[in-house]
Design a protein around this motif. Structure first.
Motif, PDB file in Angstrom:
ATOM      1  N   ILE A 138       0.830  -1.200   0.000  1.00  0.00           N
ATOM      2  CA  ILE A 138       0.000   0.000   0.000  1.00  0.00           C
ATOM      3  C   ILE A 138       0.870   1.259   0.000  1.00  0.00           C
ATOM      4  O   ILE A 138       0.582   2.243  -0.703  1.00  0.00           O
ATOM      5  CB  ILE A 138      -0.963  -0.015   1.202  1.00  0.00           C
ATOM      6  N   THR A 139       1.941   1.242   0.777  1.00  0.00           N
ATOM      7  CA  THR A 139       2.866   2.387   0.779  1.00  0.00           C
ATOM      8  C   THR A 139       3.459   2.594  -0.610  1.00  0.00           C
ATOM      9  O   THR A 139       3.582   3.731  -1.087  1.00  0.00           O
ATOM     10  CB  THR A 139       3.991   2.158   1.809  1.00  0.00           C
ATOM     11  N   GLN A 142       0.883   4.182  -2.950  1.00  0.00           N
ATOM     12  CA  GLN A 142       0.707   5.610  -2.690  1.00  0.00           C
ATOM     13  C   GLN A 142       1.906   6.424  -3.161  1.00  0.00           C
ATOM     14  O   GLN A 142       1.751   7.530  -3.682  1.00  0.00           O
ATOM     15  CB  GLN A 142       0.466   5.834  -1.198  1.00  0.00           C
ATOM     16  N   ASP A 147      -2.174   2.836 -10.275  1.00  0.00           N
ATOM     17  CA  ASP A 147      -3.619   2.912 -10.467  1.00  0.00           C
ATOM     18  C   ASP A 147      -4.284   1.554 -10.651  1.00  0.00           C
ATOM     19  O   ASP A 147      -5.501   1.484 -10.828  1.00  0.00           O
ATOM     20  CB  ASP A 147      -3.990   3.851 -11.618  1.00  0.00           C
ATOM     21  N   ARG A 173      -9.443  -4.723   1.028  1.00  0.00           N
ATOM     22  CA  ARG A 173     -10.103  -3.866   2.011  1.00  0.00           C
ATOM     23  C   ARG A 173      -9.417  -2.515   2.176  1.00  0.00           C
ATOM     24  O   ARG A 173     -10.077  -1.507   2.460  1.00  0.00           O
ATOM     25  CB  ARG A 173     -10.138  -4.571   3.367  1.00  0.00           C
ATOM     26  N   LYS A 174      -8.091  -2.468   2.001  1.00  0.00           N
ATOM     27  CA  LYS A 174      -7.352  -1.283   2.423  1.00  0.00           C
ATOM     28  C   LYS A 174      -6.584  -0.566   1.327  1.00  0.00           C
ATOM     29  O   LYS A 174      -6.170   0.576   1.509  1.00  0.00           O
ATOM     30  CB  LYS A 174      -6.373  -1.675   3.541  1.00  0.00           C
ATOM     31  N   CYS A 175      -6.367  -1.210   0.197  1.00  0.00           N
ATOM     32  CA  CYS A 175      -5.564  -0.573  -0.852  1.00  0.00           C
ATOM     33  C   CYS A 175      -6.343   0.571  -1.492  1.00  0.00           C
ATOM     34  O   CYS A 175      -7.523   0.411  -1.847  1.00  0.00           O
ATOM     35  CB  CYS A 175      -5.178  -1.600  -1.912  1.00  0.00           C
ATOM     36  N   PRO A 176      -5.723   1.740  -1.679  1.00  0.00           N
ATOM     37  CA  PRO A 176      -6.426   2.883  -2.277  1.00  0.00           C
ATOM     38  C   PRO A 176      -6.627   2.762  -3.786  1.00  0.00           C
ATOM     39  O   PRO A 176      -7.408   3.519  -4.357  1.00  0.00           O
ATOM     40  CB  PRO A 176      -5.512   4.063  -1.945  1.00  0.00           C
ATOM     41  N   ALA A 177      -5.919   1.840  -4.433  1.00  0.00           N
ATOM     42  CA  ALA A 177      -6.072   1.626  -5.872  1.00  0.00           C
ATOM     43  C   ALA A 177      -6.913   0.374  -6.119  1.00  0.00           C
ATOM     44  O   ALA A 177      -6.994  -0.512  -5.264  1.00  0.00           O
ATOM     45  CB  ALA A 177      -4.693   1.464  -6.528  1.00  0.00           C
ATOM     46  N   THR A 210     -18.907   7.608  -9.754  1.00  0.00           N
ATOM     47  CA  THR A 210     -18.559   6.209  -9.485  1.00  0.00           C
ATOM     48  C   THR A 210     -18.938   5.322 -10.656  1.00  0.00           C
ATOM     49  O   THR A 210     -18.189   4.419 -11.040  1.00  0.00           O
ATOM     50  CB  THR A 210     -19.262   5.725  -8.206  1.00  0.00           C
TER      51      THR A 210
END
Length: 222
Positions: A138-139, A142, A147, A173-177, A210
């Motif tokens: 995840i880091t 970011q 993408d 659950r947590k990845c922003p992409a 969306t």
């Protein structure tokens, strides 16, 4: 609000006229109530992805998922990064010579994996991440503007994870992409159809945004 959409050549028509011209051999994509957007079959594929991350794991069959990620990178003109995440907890001495050797081994393995892709013209790089795998991934996402994350499905680790493994669940659950957990078809055939689940009755700005985002993803994966 009237939206104009280019159909071909220099001809431009508004949304009401688009709806009347249903005989045109075009695909129809509805991105909000009462708005029909026509796109040429030749132009519908969007270059949605610019930076794709492939997460390679030791315990799974990565071949089909990596091939899919490479094909997406080629189709979208995107950069592809192949990484492996080594789990290093605070109790481990990450600077120990044994860890340095292990990291070096993985760097060489990833270079071997990437070499055939580079020969095909794919813009591919590799990296080894150390720490808690899902946090490091995840880091990286970011920090590098990723993408899309592609990963072969984990082998389930217990009765509560019958479909996906723990790393897969953490990322979803947590990845922003967007995360594609790839499971190869059992019969070895490719994917012929993509289903995009949208709410055509949603009229709020966020809902419409969306919907467009989902359709962008679906047409880019095709």
């Amino acid at each position: 609000e009237r939206h104009h959409h280019r159909i071909g050549g220099d001809e431009s028509i508004d949304g009401e006229e688009v709806q009347r011209r249903g005989a045109i051999d075009q695909d129809v994509i509805v991105d909000a109530p009462r708005i029909a957007v026509f796109e040429s079959r030749r132009e519908v594929r969007m270059r949605r992805f610019k930076n794709i991350l492939f997460v390679l794991e030791e315990s799974v069959d990565n071949d089909a998922a990596l091939a899919r990620a490479a094909a997406l990178a080629e189709r979208n003109g995107a950069a592809l990064t192949v990484v492996h995440a080594l789990e290093v907890t605070p109790g481990h001495a990450a600077i120990d010579q044994g860890w340095a050797d292990l990291i070096g081994d993985w760097r060489r393995q990833l270079e071997v994996v990437a070499a055939p892709l580079a020969e095909r013209g794919v813009d591919v790089t590799t990296d080894v991440l150390t720490g808690v795998p899902f946090r490091e991934i995840i880091t990286f996402v970011q920090a590098h503007g990723i993408d899309l994350v592609v990963k072969a499905a984990d082998k389930p680790g217990g009765p509560r994870n019958l479909l996906f493994g723990s790393l897969d669940l953490h990322l979803m659950r947590k990845c922003p992409a967007p995360v594609w957990i790839h499971q190869a078809p059992r019969d070895g055939a490719g994917y012929g159809r993509i289903m995009a689940a949208i709410d055509v009755a949603e009229s709020s700005p966020l809902g419409r945004s969306t919907t467009r985002f989902i359709l962008d993803l679906a047409t880019s994966l095709g």
